[in-house]
Each structure stands twice: as structure tokens, then as C-alpha cells.
Design an enzyme around this catalytic site. Structure first.
Site, PDB file in Angstrom:
ATOM      1  CG  LEU A  97       4.486  49.934  29.372  1.00  0.00           C
ATOM      2  CD1 LEU A  97       3.983  51.017  28.441  1.00  0.00           C
ATOM      3  CD2 LEU A  97       6.001  49.874  29.351  1.00  0.00           C
ATOM      4  CG  ASP A  98       7.038  51.313  35.543  1.00  0.00           C
ATOM      5  OD1 ASP A  98       6.819  52.171  34.673  1.00  0.00           O
ATOM      6  OD2 ASP A  98       8.194  51.066  35.954  1.00  0.00           O
ATOM      7  CB  VAL A  99       2.798  54.331  37.733  1.00  0.00           C
ATOM      8  CG1 VAL A  99       2.173  55.726  37.776  1.00  0.00           C
ATOM      9  CG2 VAL A  99       1.846  53.313  38.343  1.00  0.00           C
ATOM     10  CB  SER A 101       7.181  53.078  31.768  1.00  0.00           C
ATOM     11  OG  SER A 101       8.204  52.737  32.682  1.00  0.00           O
ATOM     12  NE  ARG A 220      12.009  54.079  35.961  1.00  0.00           N
ATOM     13  CZ  ARG A 220      10.879  53.413  35.733  1.00  0.00           C
ATOM     14  NH1 ARG A 220      10.767  52.149  36.117  1.00  0.00           N
ATOM     15  NH2 ARG A 220       9.866  54.000  35.129  1.00  0.00           N
TER      16      ARG A 220
END
Length: 293
Positions: A97-99, A101, A220
Site C-alpha cells: 500500500l502506498d503512503v 492508503s 484514484r
């Protein structure tokens, strides 16, 4: 029987899920879990130090020296000499997961028979469920039908069949699609298999997206494209992964449960593999409700 710390280490070989909060890098989550596990393993009782027999000189009254047998502990087994029992523990990450999320982050310990399960976890595409919190700006050019209970009537079975090595016109494809087990067998572009609106309170709305091989950047951009289709502008303000394969949100350990006993229990309760359906994880205690991140 082996050392207590060694038994605890072998009990950690498996899969488990943690909850990653928003604004935190996944590497920090992994490093925190590794540190907590190392602290728990090194805090386990050490085995009794070995003993050795040494002949020590003993002075006598007539200025003669005699040797007397003495049983002494081996200094190499002393904690100050031997150091920690475990110097490093490798914890791997499944689907990252990115930062910005939040949600389920699958982890696994490396070692033993679970090496094959680690490769299986990373290589096999699985269905994931994400909730996208969004909002739109300006006027909507087309009036959409925003029924929260209405789901997309056109799941993307055709792209799934294309990458799953199954003939779309075959009975096998129909049966797999009816069971919900149709999935690509190799790396494929992001595929959306389900989409519905969970909440609509203008200008805010929440989407539930079921997809395969997606990224948070792709999700997104999906919200942005939906806004363009409605002749407006929409932006995604939050992404939370609600499900990752068999793991659901209630299976994810929150930060206060990133400890050796709780993770060991989660590993033992997650014996259902990725080919065997749901994970029946029993949490040590009820978790507090999670806010959308």
C-alpha cells in the site's frame, strides 16, 4: 524439545495481516513488526548455561599448591557474552500500500516450508476490495443514478477470461464466474470485477471497488475519470483496502496487537491457504472500530 525461543520462531512461520494506517509508509509498518517480534523472541527464557569442570589451584599451609575440581558455568553462554538469541528476523510484505492508503497489509515470515507459500502469495493474483472516499466539485452535467444498493451490472469477466487461459464461451468459464473464482493466472493490467456506490451525500460519495492487480494510483485515476464522465471534477480523498484475498478487515491486527503472542495466534488461526477459502482468524480481544483513512 529445543529452546523456547526456537519454538516460538518456528511458530511464527506463516501468513498474517496487519492494519496499515494512512500517512505511514509500509516499510515503517514492516520494520515495527520486525522489531516487536525480535524483542519478544529475545525476551524468551534462555536455556540453562552449560557447565564445565575446571581444576583450580588451592593454596595449602605448607606452601604447596593443590588442584581442586570445580564445576563452573561456561562463560560463552552468558547473555553479556553471547548477545541476543536472534539478531535479525525477515518479515516479507505481500501486496503493498502506498503512503496515503490504509487497510489490510499482508505479511509473512521467511523460513522453512513457508518459502513456497511466500512465492505463491506474491505470484498469484487475487481479488481485492477497496473503499474509495471521494468528493466532486462543481455541477454535475449528467444526473447519475446513485442508488447505494445498486451494483455494476457489467463485471469485467471478458478481460479476466483473457488472462486466465479459459475460453470465454466454455462451460468452465461460466462455472468459474458463477462461483466467483475466475481470476487471471498471470500478470495482467488492472481489472475491475465489481463497482457500486456505498454512500452518496453530495458532494461526498464512497465507492466499493472489487478488482485484480490494481494499484492505488489506478484507483484514484478511476475516480477522476468517473468525474469526467459526469462532466464534473472528482477527487479521491481516501483509499482503504477492505479485503485482500481471504483476509478481511476484521482479520487485520491493529498497532497495539503487533506483539509476539498476538501475531503467533493470528498465524495459527490462518491455516486456510489462498486455495482454501476464508481465513478464520480469532482476535485476542475485540478491536475498536476503525475510522476511514
Amino acid at each position: 524439545m529445543g529452546r523456547p525461543a526456537a519454538r516460538l520462531y518456528r511458530a511464527l512461520e506463516g501468513l498474517f495481516a496487519v492494519y496499515k494506517p494512512p500517512g505511514v509508509h509500509w516499510k515503517l509498518v514492516r520494520d515495527t513488526v520486525e522489531t516487536n517480534l525480535l524483542r519478544g523472541l529475545n525476551g524468551a527464557p534462555r536455556p540453562a548455561p552449560r557447565s564445565q569442570v575446571k581444576f583450580l589451584p588451592e593454596p595449602c599451609r605448607d606452601n604447596r599448591v593443590t588442584l581442586e575440581a570445580s564445576v563452573l558455568p561456561v562463560l560463552a553462554d552468558h547473555p553479556l557474552v553471547a548477545g541476543p538469541q536472534f539478531q535479525k528476523l525477515r518479515v516479507g510484505v505481500g501486496h503493498r500500500l502506498d503512503v496515503f492508503s490504509s487497510g489490510i497489509l499482508g505479511l509473512h515470515t521467511r523460513g522453512g516450508v513457508w518459502q513456497s507459500h511466500r512465492r505463491f502469495l506474491l505470484s498469484r493474483p487475487c481479488h481485492r476490495e477497496n473503499h474509495l472516499r471521494s468528493c466532486y466539485q462543481g455541477q454535475v452535467g449528467e444526473r447519475p443514478r446513485h442508488d447505494p444498493g445498486r451494483q455494476s451490472e457489467s463485471p469485467s469477466h471478458m478481460p479476466v477470461c483473457r488472462y486466465s487461459n479459459v475460453d470465454m464461451r466454455s462451460q468452465e468459464a461460466y462455472e468459474l464466474a458463477a462461483k466467483g473464482s475466475l481470476r487471471p493466472q498471470s500478470k495482467s493490467p488492472p481489472i475491475i470485477t465489481g463497482l457500486r456506490c456505498l454512500k452518496f451525500a453530495p458532494p461526498h460519495f464512497t465507492l466499493e471497488v472489487h478488482c485484480v492487480n490494481e494499484t492505488q494510483k489506478y484507483l484514484r485515476r478511476l475516480v477522476h475519470e468517473i468525474g469526467l464522465e459526469l462532466r464534473s471534477s472528482a477527487v479521491c480523498t481516501g483509499v482503504r483496502r477492505e479485503r485482500d484475498g481471504p483476509f478481511k478487515l476484521q482479520h487485520a491486527l491493529t498497532r497495539q496487537h503487533w506483539t509476539l503472542p498476538d501475531i503467533t495466534q493470528a498465524v495459527h488461526c490462518s491455516w486456510a491457504t489462498w486455495t482454501g477459502g476464508e481465513v478464520n482468524t480469532v482476535q485476542p480481544e475485540p478491536h475498536k472500530p476503525l475510522t476511514m483513512g
